[in-house]
Design an enzyme around this catalytic site. Structure first.
Site, mmCIF file in Angstrom:
data_model
loop_
_atom_site.group_PDB
_atom_site.id
_atom_site.type_symbol
_atom_site.label_atom_id
_atom_site.label_comp_id
_atom_site.label_asym_id
_atom_site.label_seq_id
_atom_site.Cartn_x
_atom_site.Cartn_y
_atom_site.Cartn_z
ATOM 1 N N ASP A 11 0.856 -1.182 0.000
ATOM 2 C CA ASP A 11 0.000 0.000 0.000
ATOM 3 C C ASP A 11 0.896 1.238 0.000
ATOM 4 O OD1 ASP A 11 -2.156 1.677 0.139
ATOM 5 O OD2 ASP A 11 -2.713 1.177 2.193
ATOM 6 N N ASP A 105 -2.879 2.466 -6.099
ATOM 7 C CA ASP A 105 -1.857 2.560 -5.055
ATOM 8 C C ASP A 105 -1.768 1.352 -4.132
ATOM 9 O OD1 ASP A 105 -4.288 3.033 -3.850
ATOM 10 O OD2 ASP A 105 -3.567 4.618 -2.545
ATOM 11 N N GLU A 106 -2.455 0.265 -4.443
ATOM 12 C CA GLU A 106 -2.322 -0.918 -3.590
ATOM 13 C C GLU A 106 -2.613 -2.194 -4.370
ATOM 14 O OE1 GLU A 106 -5.263 -1.506 -0.489
ATOM 15 O OE2 GLU A 106 -6.571 -0.001 -1.403
#
Length: 359
Positions: A11, A105-106
């Protein structure tokens, strides 16, 4: 005996805001909000400097400015975020092909069997985070465990720029102490309902039978019953099923006239056409999404026996707009296409110019 899986959840730390601070050194160390402004709109992401004042994603820009008067607002640059996200994704693929992106983003990585032959998921996570830092200049946090739920939960423990592991023998004690609102699939409304039954932590949830949980929470009851016992069998899915293709826009100013509505819809339709052209996706159902000034959401749809071409999509959007008079100024429009001609997602990291960050 089945082999214990090794799952990493990576993350990125305050991703959008961190990218802006990376590209604009003058913003480093300052409270920053990506998206929104002091009058309206919503915050898409907040830097850690802004979070100290209570600024959070999905918060109205007006509220964020009240909490942090010196807050700096910048416009999102999704092309740039996607560019860096793709760089990070390529790093993941150096270690495993079992990568399941959750957003820009993860992502989850299954490293039970990996390309570098390292049996330690903890060391792999550390190496991946270091490589992300070297190649992008950004910090990432990671969680490691034997299933996706625990890995995702672990990635929050030592944020920012840290990692944590939850071993199988540690899971029971960890879950017993975990606040109920931090369990995967338990949102604010469900957590509030659970607390009415005295369920505040995992140990409280574990006291209730499967019969009770399914009676009170429907099909989700089985999920709650399992995860508090460390059971989450969902595998890392490198391909996701796409159910729809859409584009939408939240406006800086509520739109109140037919001319404004048609102009806004034409722009959204053109973006949807670009996405259709890029992906080759076709669909048989056209949906018009409307969010009014009071945040109420309404949808209107029409389905066809055959896949619709681009002119037919626009014709249908106009028909759906005229179907019933709009009752108040419009805050958001969206156009969606569903009943698609594919079974697998073609571009999960697809270009996204319009995002609705409001709950």
């Amino acid at each position: 005996m089945d082999k214990i899986r090794k799952i990493i959840h990576v993350d990125m730390d305050a991703f959008y805001a961190s990218v802006e601070q990376l590209d604009h050194p003058e913003l480093r160390g300052k409270p920053l909000a990506v998206g929104g402004n002091r009058e309206r709109g919503v915050v898409a992401a907040a830097s850690y400097e802004a979070r100290k004042y209570g600024v959070r994603s999905a918060m109205s820009g007006k509220m964020a400015a009240l909490k942090c008067p010196q807050l700096i607002f910048v416009k999102p640059r999704f092309d740039r975020y996607k560019e860096i996200s793709n760089q990070i994704r390529e790093i993941f693929y150096e270690y495993t092909d079992l990568v399941e992106p959750l957003s820009l983003d993860e992502a989850f990585l299954d490293v039970t069997e990996n390309k570098v032959g390292n049996p330690s998921a903890t060391l792999l996570a550390k190496e991946i985070r270091a490589k992300i830092k070297i190649q992008t200049g950004l910090n990432a946090s990671a969680g490691i465990s034997y299933n996706k739920f625990l890995a995702k939960t672990a990635s929050d423990i030592n944020k920012p720029n840290g990692q944590a592991v939850i071993l199988p023998e540690e899971a029971e004690d960890f879950l017993n102490k975990l606040p109920i609102e931090r369990f995967f699939g338990i949102g604010k409304v469900t957590a509030k309902k659970m607390k009415q039954f005295g369920i505040h932590q995992g140990k409280d949830l574990k006291e209730y039978s499967l019969q009770f949980l399914t009676k009170k929470f429907g099909k989700s009851g089985l999920h709650f019953y399992n995860i508090v016992r460390g059971i989450h069998l969902s595998e890392v899915q490198p391909n996701r099923t796409r159910k729809s293709l859409s584009a939408e826009n939240t406006f800086d100013k509520d739109l109140a006239t037919l001319m404004e509505w048609e102009k806004a819809l034409q722009e959204i339709y053109q973006e949807l056409c670009r996405r259709i052209d890029r992906t080759g996706i076709k669909g048989r159902t056209v949906t018009l999404k409307i969010k009014y000034k009071d945040f109420s959401i309404h949808t209107r749809s029409k389905s066809f026996e055959q896949y619709v071409d681009l002119p037919k999509i626009w014709e249908t959007v106009q028909e759906l707009l005229d179907q019933e008079a709009l009752t108040q100024p419009v805050r958001l429009f969206g156009i969606g296409l569903s009943n698609l001609n594919l079974t697998e997602e073609k571009d999960y990291f697809g270009k996204q110019l319009w995002l609705d960050f409001e709950e």
